[in-house]
Design a protein around this motif. Structure first.
Motif, short mmCIF file in Angstrom:
data_model
loop_
_atom_site.label_atom_id
_atom_site.label_comp_id
_atom_site.label_asym_id
_atom_site.label_seq_id
_atom_site.Cartn_x
_atom_site.Cartn_y
_atom_site.Cartn_z
N GLN A 2 0.84 -1.20 0.00
CA GLN A 2 0.00 0.00 0.00
C GLN A 2 0.88 1.25 0.00
O GLN A 2 1.90 1.29 0.68
N SER A 3 0.45 2.25 -0.73
CA SER A 3 1.17 3.52 -0.73
C SER A 3 0.26 4.64 -1.17
O SER A 3 -0.77 4.42 -1.81
N VAL A 4 0.66 5.85 -0.79
CA VAL A 4 -0.04 7.06 -1.21
C VAL A 4 1.00 8.04 -1.72
O VAL A 4 1.99 8.29 -1.04
N THR A 5 0.74 8.60 -2.88
CA THR A 5 1.66 9.57 -3.48
C THR A 5 0.94 10.88 -3.72
O THR A 5 -0.11 10.92 -4.39
N GLN A 6 1.48 11.93 -3.17
CA GLN A 6 1.02 13.28 -3.48
C GLN A 6 2.15 13.92 -4.28
O GLN A 6 3.17 14.29 -3.70
N PRO A 7 2.01 14.01 -5.58
CA PRO A 7 3.15 14.38 -6.44
C PRO A 7 3.59 15.83 -6.31
O PRO A 7 4.71 16.15 -6.70
N ASP A 8 2.73 16.68 -5.79
CA ASP A 8 3.05 18.09 -5.67
C ASP A 8 3.34 18.44 -4.22
O ASP A 8 2.44 18.44 -3.39
N VAL A 13 -1.58 29.20 -5.59
CA VAL A 13 -2.68 29.70 -6.42
C VAL A 13 -3.11 31.05 -5.89
O VAL A 13 -2.83 31.40 -4.74
N SER A 14 -3.79 31.80 -6.74
CA SER A 14 -4.31 33.10 -6.32
C SER A 14 -5.70 32.93 -5.71
O SER A 14 -6.45 32.02 -6.08
N GLU A 15 -6.02 33.81 -4.79
CA GLU A 15 -7.33 33.77 -4.16
C GLU A 15 -8.41 33.88 -5.23
O GLU A 15 -8.30 34.68 -6.16
N GLY A 16 -9.43 33.04 -5.10
CA GLY A 16 -10.52 33.04 -6.06
C GLY A 16 -10.34 32.04 -7.18
O GLY A 16 -11.31 31.71 -7.89
N ALA A 17 -9.13 31.53 -7.34
CA ALA A 17 -8.88 30.54 -8.39
C ALA A 17 -9.39 29.18 -7.95
O ALA A 17 -9.62 28.91 -6.77
N SER A 18 -9.53 28.29 -8.93
CA SER A 18 -9.90 26.91 -8.61
C SER A 18 -8.65 26.14 -8.22
O SER A 18 -7.51 26.53 -8.50
N LEU A 19 -8.89 25.00 -7.56
CA LEU A 19 -7.78 24.24 -6.99
C LEU A 19 -7.98 22.76 -7.24
O LEU A 19 -9.10 22.24 -7.15
N GLN A 20 -6.89 22.07 -7.58
CA GLN A 20 -6.89 20.61 -7.55
C GLN A 20 -5.59 20.15 -6.92
O GLN A 20 -4.51 20.52 -7.38
N LEU A 21 -5.69 19.35 -5.88
CA LEU A 21 -4.53 18.71 -5.27
C LEU A 21 -4.60 17.23 -5.60
O LEU A 21 -5.62 16.58 -5.36
N ARG A 22 -3.50 16.72 -6.11
CA ARG A 22 -3.51 15.35 -6.63
C ARG A 22 -3.10 14.32 -5.59
O ARG A 22 -2.23 14.57 -4.75
N CYS A 23 -3.72 13.15 -5.70
CA CYS A 23 -3.41 12.03 -4.83
C CYS A 23 -3.55 10.75 -5.63
O CYS A 23 -4.59 10.50 -6.25
N LYS A 24 -2.51 9.93 -5.61
CA LYS A 24 -2.56 8.62 -6.24
C LYS A 24 -2.31 7.57 -5.15
O LYS A 24 -1.47 7.76 -4.28
N TYR A 25 -3.01 6.48 -5.21
CA TYR A 25 -2.83 5.44 -4.21
C TYR A 25 -2.51 4.11 -4.91
O TYR A 25 -2.79 3.92 -6.09
N PHE A 90 -3.19 16.50 3.46
CA PHE A 90 -2.71 15.13 3.44
C PHE A 90 -3.79 14.20 2.86
O PHE A 90 -4.95 14.26 3.29
N CYS A 91 -3.36 13.35 1.97
CA CYS A 91 -4.21 12.28 1.45
C CYS A 91 -3.86 11.01 2.24
O CYS A 91 -2.68 10.73 2.48
N VAL A 92 -4.88 10.27 2.66
CA VAL A 92 -4.66 9.12 3.54
C VAL A 92 -5.45 7.92 3.04
O VAL A 92 -6.60 8.05 2.62
N LEU A 93 -4.81 6.75 3.12
CA LEU A 93 -5.41 5.49 2.66
C LEU A 93 -5.56 4.55 3.83
O LEU A 93 -4.66 4.42 4.66
N SER A 94 -6.71 3.89 3.89
CA SER A 94 -6.91 2.84 4.87
C SER A 94 -7.57 1.66 4.20
O SER A 94 -8.32 1.82 3.23
N ALA A 95 -7.28 0.48 4.72
CA ALA A 95 -7.97 -0.71 4.26
C ALA A 95 -9.12 -1.00 5.21
O ALA A 95 -9.12 -0.57 6.36
N ILE A 102 -2.18 4.84 5.88
CA ILE A 102 -1.00 5.27 5.14
C ILE A 102 -1.17 6.73 4.77
O ILE A 102 -2.16 7.10 4.11
N PHE A 103 -0.22 7.56 5.18
CA PHE A 103 -0.27 8.99 4.88
C PHE A 103 0.55 9.32 3.65
O PHE A 103 1.66 8.79 3.47
N GLY A 104 0.05 10.21 2.84
CA GLY A 104 0.89 10.84 1.84
C GLY A 104 1.82 11.83 2.51
O GLY A 104 1.68 12.13 3.71
#
Lengths: 113, 111
Positions: A2-8, A13-25, A90-95, A102-104
């Motif tokens: 098991q693993s969690v990857t936060q690539p960034d 970002v500027s205030e008012g902008a949209s946001l995406q934070l990536r997480c792969k497990y 933090f992105c977190v995985l549990s079974a 598992i923490f990113g």
């Protein structure tokens, strides 16, 4: 394994902008997935969680995340960020029935006012 | 009202001294955890417990002991503190679904 990857490690970002934070497990079974936020000098706070069902889950403060089994991802999104969203996420995985999670490594979000 | 509390919030200890960090939860969760957080390492699990009287080793247990005398309380004990144990320590409680609730942290400095 098991693993969690936060690539960034850091996102700005500027205030008012949209946001995406990536997480792969990586997990062969059915994952339970979470996003936590940590403000400076505070503990982690749960933003949202996914167990099953609708792949888009809503959290607090306008955050949402989308689970994708095919992409092994659980990306966090927000339509319009505020300077107060500056924190570490933090992105977190549990079974299922697991005691341990598992923490990113976390993504530092900096919102420019 | 905070459901997971930690004491002390800040602690300065001397090398070789004994340090006890305390955690109390009012969530009635069976599981409790101790983590340390260091820059570049994220959160690392030291010890955990799945009920009163139980303690289990996490990923980095060396130099630490844990005690779970009751459902509500979970302590982390450094018998012989070393400067490498300078860190921020977090306690958490959780159920079987993986969701955890964290305390505010204890900042420990070992001189």
């Amino acid at each position: 394994a098991q693993s969690v990857t936060q690539p960034d490690a850091r996102v700005t970002v500027s205030e008012g902008a949209s946001l995406q934070l990536r997480c792969k497990y990586s997990y062969s079974g059915t994952p339970y997935l979470f996003w936590y936020v940590q403000y400076p000098r505070q503990g982690l706070q749960l933003l949202l969680k996914y167990y099953s069902g609708d792949p888009v889950v809503q959290g607090v403060n306008g955050f949402e995340a989308e689970f994708s089994k095919s992409n092994s991802s659980f990306h966090l999104r927000k339509a319009s960020v505020h300077w107060s969203d500056s924190a570490v996420y933090f992105c977190v995985l549990s079974a299922e029935n697991a005691y341990k999670v598992i923490f990113g490594k976390g993504t530092h979000l900096h919102v420019l006012p | 009202e905070a459901a997971v509390t930690q004491s002390p919030r800040n602690k300065v200890a001397v090398t070789g001294g004994k340090v006890t960090l305390s955690c109390n939860q009012t969530n009635n969760h069976n599981n409790m955890y101790w983590y340390r957080q260091d820059t570049g390492h994220g959160l690392r699990l030291i010890h955990y417990s799945y009920g009163a009287g139980s303690t289990e080793k996490g990923d980095i247990p060396d130099g630490y002991k844990a005690s779970r005398p009751s459902q509500e309380n979970f302590s982390l004990i450094l018998e012989l503190a070393t400067p490498s144990q300078t860190s921020v320590y977090f306690c958490a409680s959780g159920g079987t679904g993986g969701e955890q609730y964290f305390g505010p942290g204890t900042r420990l400095t070992v001189l």
